[in-house]
Scaffold this motif. Sequence first.
Motif, PDB file in Angstrom:
ATOM      1  N   VAL A 174      73.971  27.298   4.738  1.00 36.92           N
ATOM      2  CA  VAL A 174      74.739  26.348   4.672  1.00 36.92           C
ATOM      3  C   VAL A 174      73.906  24.941   5.192  1.00 36.92           C
ATOM      4  CG1 VAL A 174      76.681  25.118   6.290  1.00 36.92           C
ATOM      5  CG2 VAL A 174      76.441  27.685   5.853  1.00 36.92           C
ATOM      6  N   VAL A 175      74.030  23.821   4.140  1.00 34.95           N
ATOM      7  CA  VAL A 175      73.232  22.715   4.416  1.00 34.95           C
ATOM      8  C   VAL A 175      74.317  21.670   5.073  1.00 34.95           C
ATOM      9  CG1 VAL A 175      71.760  20.736   3.471  1.00 34.95           C
ATOM     10  CG2 VAL A 175      71.727  23.100   2.557  1.00 34.95           C
ATOM     11  N   MET A 176      73.939  21.408   6.293  1.00 33.58           N
ATOM     12  CA  MET A 176      74.951  20.369   6.891  1.00 33.58           C
ATOM     13  C   MET A 176      73.989  18.866   7.045  1.00 33.58           C
ATOM     14  SD  MET A 176      76.431  22.663   9.991  1.00 33.58           S
ATOM     15  CE  MET A 176      77.560  21.373  10.466  1.00 33.58           C
ATOM     16  N   ARG A 177      74.923  17.628   7.259  1.00 37.67           N
ATOM     17  CA  ARG A 177      74.388  16.357   7.478  1.00 37.67           C
ATOM     18  C   ARG A 177      75.557  15.760   8.071  1.00 37.67           C
ATOM     19  NH1 ARG A 177      72.985  11.954   2.814  1.00 37.67           N
ATOM     20  NH2 ARG A 177      74.679  12.715   2.018  1.00 37.67           N
ATOM     21  N   ASP A 178      75.159  15.042   9.097  1.00 37.23           N
ATOM     22  CA  ASP A 178      76.253  14.275   9.835  1.00 37.23           C
ATOM     23  C   ASP A 178      77.484  14.735  10.238  1.00 37.23           C
ATOM     24  OD1 ASP A 178      74.212  12.389   9.814  1.00 37.23           O
ATOM     25  OD2 ASP A 178      74.931  11.425   7.866  1.00 37.23           O
ATOM     26  N   GLY A 179      77.319  16.128  10.513  1.00 36.38           N
ATOM     27  CA  GLY A 179      78.728  16.919  10.938  1.00 36.38           C
ATOM     28  C   GLY A 179      79.431  17.271   9.586  1.00 36.38           C
ATOM     29  N   ASN A 180      78.947  17.243   8.648  1.00 33.95           N
ATOM     30  CA  ASN A 180      79.632  17.601   7.172  1.00 33.95           C
ATOM     31  C   ASN A 180      78.979  18.826   6.622  1.00 33.95           C
ATOM     32  OD1 ASN A 180      81.837  15.598   7.004  1.00 33.95           O
ATOM     33  ND2 ASN A 180      80.049  14.289   6.845  1.00 33.95           N
ATOM     34  N   LEU A 181      79.662  19.731   6.060  1.00 33.21           N
ATOM     35  CA  LEU A 181      79.085  20.928   5.180  1.00 33.21           C
ATOM     36  C   LEU A 181      78.809  20.252   3.957  1.00 33.21           C
ATOM     37  CD1 LEU A 181      80.295  24.308   5.070  1.00 33.21           C
ATOM     38  CD2 LEU A 181      79.518  23.330   3.125  1.00 33.21           C
ATOM     39  N   GLU A 182      77.631  20.318   3.543  1.00 35.50           N
ATOM     40  CA  GLU A 182      76.928  19.530   2.138  1.00 35.50           C
ATOM     41  C   GLU A 182      77.052  20.559   1.119  1.00 35.50           C
ATOM     42  OE1 GLU A 182      75.972  16.298   1.690  1.00 35.50           O
ATOM     43  OE2 GLU A 182      76.600  15.895   3.498  1.00 35.50           O
ATOM     44  N   GLN A 183      76.526  21.788   1.313  1.00 38.38           N
ATOM     45  CA  GLN A 183      76.647  22.954   0.374  1.00 38.38           C
ATOM     46  C   GLN A 183      76.591  24.324   1.118  1.00 38.38           C
ATOM     47  OE1 GLN A 183      73.926  22.325  -2.923  1.00 38.38           O
ATOM     48  NE2 GLN A 183      74.910  23.985  -4.027  1.00 38.38           N
ATOM     49  N   PHE A 184      77.244  25.235   0.578  1.00 36.50           N
ATOM     50  CA  PHE A 184      77.043  26.628   1.156  1.00 36.50           C
ATOM     51  C   PHE A 184      76.820  27.655  -0.086  1.00 36.50           C
ATOM     52  CE2 PHE A 184      79.927  30.317   2.753  1.00 36.50           C
ATOM     53  CZ  PHE A 184      78.528  30.835   3.420  1.00 36.50           C
ATOM     54  N   GLY A 185      75.826  28.336  -0.270  1.00 38.80           N
ATOM     55  CA  GLY A 185      75.489  28.966  -1.133  1.00 38.80           C
ATOM     56  C   GLY A 185      74.255  30.063  -1.179  1.00 38.80           C
TER      57      GLY A 185
END
Lengths: 298, 361
Positions: free
Chosen positions: B205-216
Motif C-alpha cells: 500500500v503506497v500512501m501519501r498525505d493520508g491518502n492511499l495512492e496505490q494498492f497492489g
Amino acid sequence: MKTPAFIKRVEWLPIFLLAPVTLIVIAIIIWPILQALSLSFYNTRILNYNEGRFIGLLNYVVLWQDEYFWNSLKVTAIYGLSTMLLTYGLGLTFAMLLYRPLPARGFLRTIFILPWAIPEVVAVMIFVWMLDPQFGVINHFLMQLGFIDAPIAWLSRSNTAMPALVLVTAWRAFPLAMLILLAGLQTIPKEHYEAAMIDGAGPIARFFHVTLPGLRAVNVILILLLILNSFRAVTMIYAMTRGGPARSTETLSILTYNTAFDYQRIGYAAAQGTVLLFILLVLSIIYFSFALRDRKSS
Amino acid sequence: MAQVKVSDLKKAYGATEVLHNVSLVVEDGQFVALVGPSGCGKSTMLRMIAGLESITGGEIEIGDDVVNDMQPKDRDIAMVFQNYALYPNKTVKNNMAFPLRMNRVPRDQIEKKVAEVAEILGLTEYLGRYPKQLSGGQRQRVAMGRAIVRDPKVFLFDEPLSNLDAKLRVKMRAEIKELHQRLKTTTIFVTHDQVEAMTMADKIVVMRDGNLEQFGDPLELYDSPANKFVASFIGSPAMNFLEGKVEGKKGGLTFVTAAGLTFPVPDKYAAIAGQSVTLGIRPEHIEMEGEGSDGAVPITVSVVEPTGSEAAFVLRSGPDELVAVKRGRSNFAPGSTVWIRPEPDNMHFFGADEQAIVPAA
C-alpha cells in the motif's frame, strides 16, 4: 632568587580559582563540624562556654545509657518512615493524576507545587491555627460532620501529635516528590504502555509491570532523600510541638536542639549532633552512590 | 488468522484530518506493507488497527468482528514496535511470557510455548538475559517472540527494522519473511523503505498525505505505477522524469523536451499527441550505446557510479538530467558522449494531474 622547580610545575590557576569557595566551605561547614566534634569531648555548658573540661568519651557513654536518646531514635524512625510513606504515596498519586492529559494541567501542576513554595514557618502557622482546639477549622468540621463530640487538642495529646506532624510534613513535602516522580514518569517510553495494553495488561497490571519498574531509579533516590529530610527536620517540629507532648515527637535533631539550648548542655548536645551527623553521612553516601550509578547507567 | 478490512477510515486531530477515507482489504495470511514518506499516515493507520489510536470515521474489521470500540487486548493482535518496547526489568523469558501470563495461560503451557518460540528464533541461550544485555538484532527477535507466542490473528509491525544497521536489516528482512512463510499469519508491516516493502510483502500500500495512492503487488506497482508519486517512490535508483510534449509527425510520435531532447514514442500513445506530459523512464530501461544509431539521442556522461555488479550513469543534456543503469562493466567515461534510447514498452507518461496515462490496448 631562583624559583624552585616544583613551584613552577604546579598549576596555580585552578588553585586560585577554587581558593575562595574552598575557604568559605571550610569556614562555614568544615570548621563548625570540627568544632562540634571537639565540643563533644567536653562538658561545656552555655554559661561556662570557655571553661568546659575535657572528659573524653564520657558524653558518648552517657548518651548510650540515655533513654531519651533511644526514645529520640525511635521517634525519628517512626517520623521518618511514616512521612516518607505518606509523602511518597501522595506524590505518586498526584504525579500519576497530573501526568494524564487533563484540562488545565499546567495550572493544576502549579497549584500543587504551592505547599512546597511557601515558607516552612508560614505553613506550620497555618496548620497550628487549623489544628487549634478552640478556634481550629479542623475540629469545627469534624464536629459538624459528627465524627467527634468535643474539640481535640491535636498537638497536645501524645497519640495525635505525631500523626498531625506527619500529615503536615507530608503535605509540605509531597510536591517535591510529585515533581521528581512526574519527571520519572516522563522517562518511561509510551511504547511500553502500549505494548502492555496489547499484551493484555489492564491498568493495575500496567502500574506494577511498567510504571513501578520504570520509576525504580527515581524511587531509590527519592526515598533516601525523604528519609534524609526527616532526619534533618527541625523547623517544622520545633514550631509545632517542640518535641512534646511527653517527648512523643522528639526526634534526634529536636533532642539535640533542646539539649543545647533548653538544657544548655552544649557538650552533650554536640555528642548527640555527632551521632546525627554520622547517620546522615551514611545515608548520604548511599544516596550519592545510587545517584552516581543512575547517572552512569543513563 | 484473519482478514483485516479497513473501510473509509478517517483520522482527525482536532480540525486537522490526517487520514482521508482509506479503504483496503488484507486477505487472510497475506503480508502487506504500508509504505510512504514520513507523515503519510501509515503508522497512524497501523495504530488504529491495533487500537492505540481512536477512530474518527469508518470501520475496521478483524476476522468477523468490527473492532472500532474494542480494547487492544481484545483484538487478538500482536505488535512489534520500532524501539522494540521490551520491558527492561524482565528477562527475555519473562518478556515473552508476559502476554501469556496476562491472558492467564497455565504455567506449564507458558513454559512450553516460550521454549518453542525461543527455539524458532534462536533465543534459547538468551532466555535468562535482560534486554539491555542483548544486541539490537536480538532485541528485535525478542520483540517478535513476544508477538508470536500468543498465536494472534494479526501481526502488526511498526518500522521494526529502522533501528538496525544496514547489514542486520537485510538479514532480519529475510528472517521476518521466512517466519511469515512458516506461520502464515496475516501481517501488516509499516516501513518508509520501499526496498523493504518490495522484498518482503505480498502486497504493497503506497500512501501519501493520508491518502492511499496505490494498492497492489510489488511488481505491479513497479511496472504500472498509478501516478507520478508511486512511480517516483518505488524503485531505486528512482525513475527519471522529463517534462515535455508529445508531437505527432509523419515518421510517428515523438516526445520533445523544452531543451530539445527528442525520443520516439510508441503509436499506442497517439491519443496524447499535442499534449504537455511528463515522461517517466526507469534507469534500467534506458539503452546506452557508444555510437549513434537510428532513433538514439546523443547525451553527455557527467558522472559514473560503479558498484561492481552494475554502474549508474548521470547523463546531461542542457537542463535535462537522466540516470541510466547498466549491468556489468562499461567503459563510458565522464565527459564522453553516448547515445541513448528509452525502451518503448517501458515508457510511462503522466498528465498534468500526475496520473498515469493509460495507452490504447
